[in-house]
Scaffold this motif. Structure first.
Motif, PDB file in Angstrom:
ATOM      1  N   PRO A 128      -3.464  14.935  -3.067  1.00  0.00           N
ATOM      2  CA  PRO A 128      -4.682  13.998  -2.865  1.00  0.00           C
ATOM      3  C   PRO A 128      -4.751  12.861  -4.001  1.00  0.00           C
ATOM      4  O   PRO A 128      -4.937  13.155  -5.041  1.00  0.00           O
ATOM      5  CB  PRO A 128      -5.934  15.078  -3.094  1.00  0.00           C
ATOM      6  N   GLN A 129      -4.738  11.671  -3.254  1.00  0.00           N
ATOM      7  CA  GLN A 129      -4.664  10.429  -4.469  1.00  0.00           C
ATOM      8  C   GLN A 129      -5.260   9.257  -3.692  1.00  0.00           C
ATOM      9  O   GLN A 129      -4.712   9.017  -2.662  1.00  0.00           O
ATOM     10  CB  GLN A 129      -3.524  10.423  -4.982  1.00  0.00           C
ATOM     11  N   ILE A 130      -6.179   8.421  -4.210  1.00  0.00           N
ATOM     12  CA  ILE A 130      -6.433   6.984  -3.683  1.00  0.00           C
ATOM     13  C   ILE A 130      -5.158   6.169  -3.870  1.00  0.00           C
ATOM     14  O   ILE A 130      -4.941   6.334  -5.321  1.00  0.00           O
ATOM     15  CB  ILE A 130      -7.788   6.539  -4.213  1.00  0.00           C
ATOM     16  N   ILE A 131      -4.543   5.632  -3.278  1.00  0.00           N
ATOM     17  CA  ILE A 131      -3.399   4.805  -3.463  1.00  0.00           C
ATOM     18  C   ILE A 131      -3.921   3.358  -3.775  1.00  0.00           C
ATOM     19  O   ILE A 131      -3.413   2.687  -4.911  1.00  0.00           O
ATOM     20  CB  ILE A 131      -2.308   4.896  -2.348  1.00  0.00           C
ATOM     21  N   GLY A 135       5.398  11.791   5.364  1.00  0.00           N
ATOM     22  CA  GLY A 135       4.149  12.050   4.969  1.00  0.00           C
ATOM     23  C   GLY A 135       3.416  11.091   5.609  1.00  0.00           C
ATOM     24  O   GLY A 135       3.722  10.429   6.812  1.00  0.00           O
ATOM     25  N   SER A 136       2.034  11.097   5.537  1.00  0.00           N
ATOM     26  CA  SER A 136       0.996  10.122   5.921  1.00  0.00           C
ATOM     27  C   SER A 136       0.092   9.452   4.856  1.00  0.00           C
ATOM     28  O   SER A 136      -0.135  10.162   3.887  1.00  0.00           O
ATOM     29  CB  SER A 136       0.338  10.772   7.076  1.00  0.00           C
ATOM     30  N   LEU A 137      -0.396   8.240   5.316  1.00  0.00           N
ATOM     31  CA  LEU A 137      -1.541   7.658   4.505  1.00  0.00           C
ATOM     32  C   LEU A 137      -2.876   7.907   5.472  1.00  0.00           C
ATOM     33  O   LEU A 137      -2.727   7.487   6.685  1.00  0.00           O
ATOM     34  CB  LEU A 137      -1.008   6.317   4.286  1.00  0.00           C
ATOM     35  N   HIS A 138      -3.831   7.872   4.846  1.00  0.00           N
ATOM     36  CA  HIS A 138      -5.325   7.901   5.597  1.00  0.00           C
ATOM     37  C   HIS A 138      -5.861   6.666   5.081  1.00  0.00           C
ATOM     38  O   HIS A 138      -5.958   6.464   3.683  1.00  0.00           O
ATOM     39  CB  HIS A 138      -5.906   9.101   5.292  1.00  0.00           C
ATOM     40  N   MET A 139      -6.575   5.860   5.928  1.00  0.00           N
ATOM     41  CA  MET A 139      -7.318   4.768   5.504  1.00  0.00           C
ATOM     42  C   MET A 139      -8.889   4.993   6.087  1.00  0.00           C
ATOM     43  O   MET A 139      -9.082   5.127   7.171  1.00  0.00           O
ATOM     44  CB  MET A 139      -7.047   3.494   6.306  1.00  0.00           C
ATOM     45  N   HIS A 140      -9.721   4.847   4.913  1.00  0.00           N
ATOM     46  CA  HIS A 140     -11.158   5.148   5.041  1.00  0.00           C
ATOM     47  C   HIS A 140     -11.773   3.804   5.646  1.00  0.00           C
ATOM     48  O   HIS A 140     -12.423   2.957   5.038  1.00  0.00           O
ATOM     49  CB  HIS A 140     -11.904   5.313   3.949  1.00  0.00           C
ATOM     50  N   SER A 141     -11.487   3.500   7.082  1.00  0.00           N
ATOM     51  CA  SER A 141     -12.012   2.371   7.865  1.00  0.00           C
ATOM     52  C   SER A 141     -12.863   2.614   8.824  1.00  0.00           C
ATOM     53  O   SER A 141     -13.058   3.755   8.932  1.00  0.00           O
ATOM     54  CB  SER A 141     -10.882   1.340   8.075  1.00  0.00           C
ATOM     55  N   ILE A 176     -12.036  -0.700   1.330  1.00  0.00           N
ATOM     56  CA  ILE A 176     -11.418   0.178   2.021  1.00  0.00           C
ATOM     57  C   ILE A 176     -10.499   1.032   1.244  1.00  0.00           C
ATOM     58  O   ILE A 176      -9.497   0.335   0.536  1.00  0.00           O
ATOM     59  CB  ILE A 176     -10.664  -0.433   3.390  1.00  0.00           C
ATOM     60  N   GLU A 177     -10.375   2.183   1.453  1.00  0.00           N
ATOM     61  CA  GLU A 177      -9.473   3.105   0.402  1.00  0.00           C
ATOM     62  C   GLU A 177      -8.415   3.622   1.217  1.00  0.00           C
ATOM     63  O   GLU A 177      -8.506   3.963   2.289  1.00  0.00           O
ATOM     64  CB  GLU A 177     -10.048   4.222  -0.250  1.00  0.00           C
ATOM     65  N   VAL A 178      -7.277   3.290   0.711  1.00  0.00           N
ATOM     66  CA  VAL A 178      -5.985   4.080   1.339  1.00  0.00           C
ATOM     67  C   VAL A 178      -5.574   5.115   0.534  1.00  0.00           C
ATOM     68  O   VAL A 178      -5.587   4.929  -0.653  1.00  0.00           O
ATOM     69  CB  VAL A 178      -4.867   2.941   1.448  1.00  0.00           C
ATOM     70  N   GLU A 179      -5.593   6.198   1.166  1.00  0.00           N
ATOM     71  CA  GLU A 179      -5.199   7.423   0.255  1.00  0.00           C
ATOM     72  C   GLU A 179      -4.194   8.386   0.834  1.00  0.00           C
ATOM     73  O   GLU A 179      -3.755   8.305   1.940  1.00  0.00           O
ATOM     74  CB  GLU A 179      -6.418   8.237   0.047  1.00  0.00           C
ATOM     75  N   SER A 180      -3.738   9.326   0.066  1.00  0.00           N
ATOM     76  CA  SER A 180      -2.706  10.262   0.501  1.00  0.00           C
ATOM     77  C   SER A 180      -3.578  11.798   0.326  1.00  0.00           C
ATOM     78  O   SER A 180      -4.448  11.994  -0.500  1.00  0.00           O
ATOM     79  CB  SER A 180      -1.911  10.406  -0.478  1.00  0.00           C
ATOM     80  N   HIS A 181      -3.243  12.564   1.286  1.00  0.00           N
ATOM     81  CA  HIS A 181      -3.850  13.883   1.234  1.00  0.00           C
ATOM     82  C   HIS A 181      -2.837  14.751   0.497  1.00  0.00           C
ATOM     83  O   HIS A 181      -3.172  15.905   0.045  1.00  0.00           O
ATOM     84  CB  HIS A 181      -4.443  14.581   2.718  1.00  0.00           C
ATOM     85  N   ASP A 182      -1.602  14.589   0.399  1.00  0.00           N
ATOM     86  CA  ASP A 182      -0.571  15.426  -0.353  1.00  0.00           C
ATOM     87  C   ASP A 182       0.426  14.588  -0.727  1.00  0.00           C
ATOM     88  O   ASP A 182       1.180  14.068  -0.317  1.00  0.00           O
ATOM     89  CB  ASP A 182       0.046  16.152   0.931  1.00  0.00           C
ATOM     90  N   ASP A 237       9.336  12.039  -6.013  1.00  0.00           N
ATOM     91  CA  ASP A 237       9.220  13.616  -6.775  1.00  0.00           C
ATOM     92  C   ASP A 237       7.734  13.984  -6.758  1.00  0.00           C
ATOM     93  O   ASP A 237       7.168  14.365  -7.906  1.00  0.00           O
ATOM     94  CB  ASP A 237       9.922  13.226  -8.109  1.00  0.00           C
ATOM     95  N   GLY A 238       6.995  13.970  -5.708  1.00  0.00           N
ATOM     96  CA  GLY A 238       5.654  14.323  -5.733  1.00  0.00           C
ATOM     97  C   GLY A 238       4.729  13.341  -6.140  1.00  0.00           C
ATOM     98  O   GLY A 238       3.469  13.644  -6.261  1.00  0.00           O
ATOM     99  N   ALA A 239       4.862  12.385  -6.768  1.00  0.00           N
ATOM    100  CA  ALA A 239       4.055  11.183  -7.243  1.00  0.00           C
ATOM    101  C   ALA A 239       3.971   9.938  -6.437  1.00  0.00           C
ATOM    102  O   ALA A 239       5.037   9.613  -5.799  1.00  0.00           O
ATOM    103  CB  ALA A 239       4.594  10.791  -8.494  1.00  0.00           C
ATOM    104  N   ILE A 240       2.848   9.409  -6.674  1.00  0.00           N
ATOM    105  CA  ILE A 240       2.731   8.187  -5.534  1.00  0.00           C
ATOM    106  C   ILE A 240       2.205   7.002  -6.482  1.00  0.00           C
ATOM    107  O   ILE A 240       1.201   7.182  -7.345  1.00  0.00           O
ATOM    108  CB  ILE A 240       1.846   8.463  -4.679  1.00  0.00           C
ATOM    109  N   THR A 241       2.681   5.893  -6.444  1.00  0.00           N
ATOM    110  CA  THR A 241       2.111   4.935  -7.128  1.00  0.00           C
ATOM    111  C   THR A 241       1.876   3.702  -5.865  1.00  0.00           C
ATOM    112  O   THR A 241       2.951   3.672  -4.848  1.00  0.00           O
ATOM    113  CB  THR A 241       3.365   4.036  -8.074  1.00  0.00           C
ATOM    114  N   PRO A 242       1.054   2.850  -6.143  1.00  0.00           N
ATOM    115  CA  PRO A 242       0.174   2.535  -7.085  1.00  0.00           C
ATOM    116  C   PRO A 242      -0.887   3.742  -7.233  1.00  0.00           C
ATOM    117  O   PRO A 242      -0.968   4.623  -6.176  1.00  0.00           O
ATOM    118  CB  PRO A 242      -0.628   1.238  -6.988  1.00  0.00           C
ATOM    119  N   LYS A 243      -1.722   3.771  -8.208  1.00  0.00           N
ATOM    120  CA  LYS A 243      -2.816   4.916  -8.506  1.00  0.00           C
ATOM    121  C   LYS A 243      -4.116   4.165  -8.230  1.00  0.00           C
ATOM    122  O   LYS A 243      -4.876   4.104  -9.336  1.00  0.00           O
ATOM    123  CB  LYS A 243      -2.545   5.466  -9.685  1.00  0.00           C
TER     124      LYS A 243
END
Length: 119
Positions: A110-113, A71-77, A102-108, A43-49
């Motif tokens: 926008p959130q660091i997971i 969707g997709s996850l983005h990893m800042h590696s 290393i941060e794993v995040e979502s763009h949609d 429902d548009g929410a992602i956990t963990p936060k």
């Protein structure tokens, strides 16, 4: 008789040394257990936060994404990586070979997971 006791004691010591060495090997092998990070998109929410998870360099990590939308996850590696996931459950295997956070995040949305603290 004394000679037998000394040899027996020496053999016992060697046996204990071998057992201690074997235990050390087991502990090292156990430190490379796979780390599983469960990610839920619903429902548009992602956990963990933004939870921080400690891992070792080269340790196998599974990002297990359960989602009600693709969707997709983005990893800042280095290099940066992007991982697609589908509706349902998708397992994304990764490992990181350099220390750091290393941060794993979502763009949609926008959130660091999760922050993977690599040691």
């Amino acid at each position: 008789m004394q000679r037998l006791r000394i040899v027996g004691a020496a053999l016992a010591g060697i046996t204990l040394l071998g057992a201690a060495t074997a235990c050390g090997s087991d502990e090292k092998a156990g430190s490379e257990e796979k780390v599983v990070v469960d990610v839920t998109v619903e429902d548009g929410a992602i956990t963990p936060k933004g939870d921080r998870v400690e891992v070792s360099t080269g340790q196998p990590i599974d990002l297990v994404v359960t989602s009600d939308v693709a969707g997709s996850l983005h990893m800042h590696s280095d290099p940066e990586q992007e991982f697609a996931y589908e509706v349902g459950t998708t397992t994304i295997p990764i490992s990181i070979d350099r220390p750091g956070v290393i941060e794993v995040e979502s763009h949609d949305p926008p959130q660091i997971i999760v922050q993977l603290e690599v040691r």
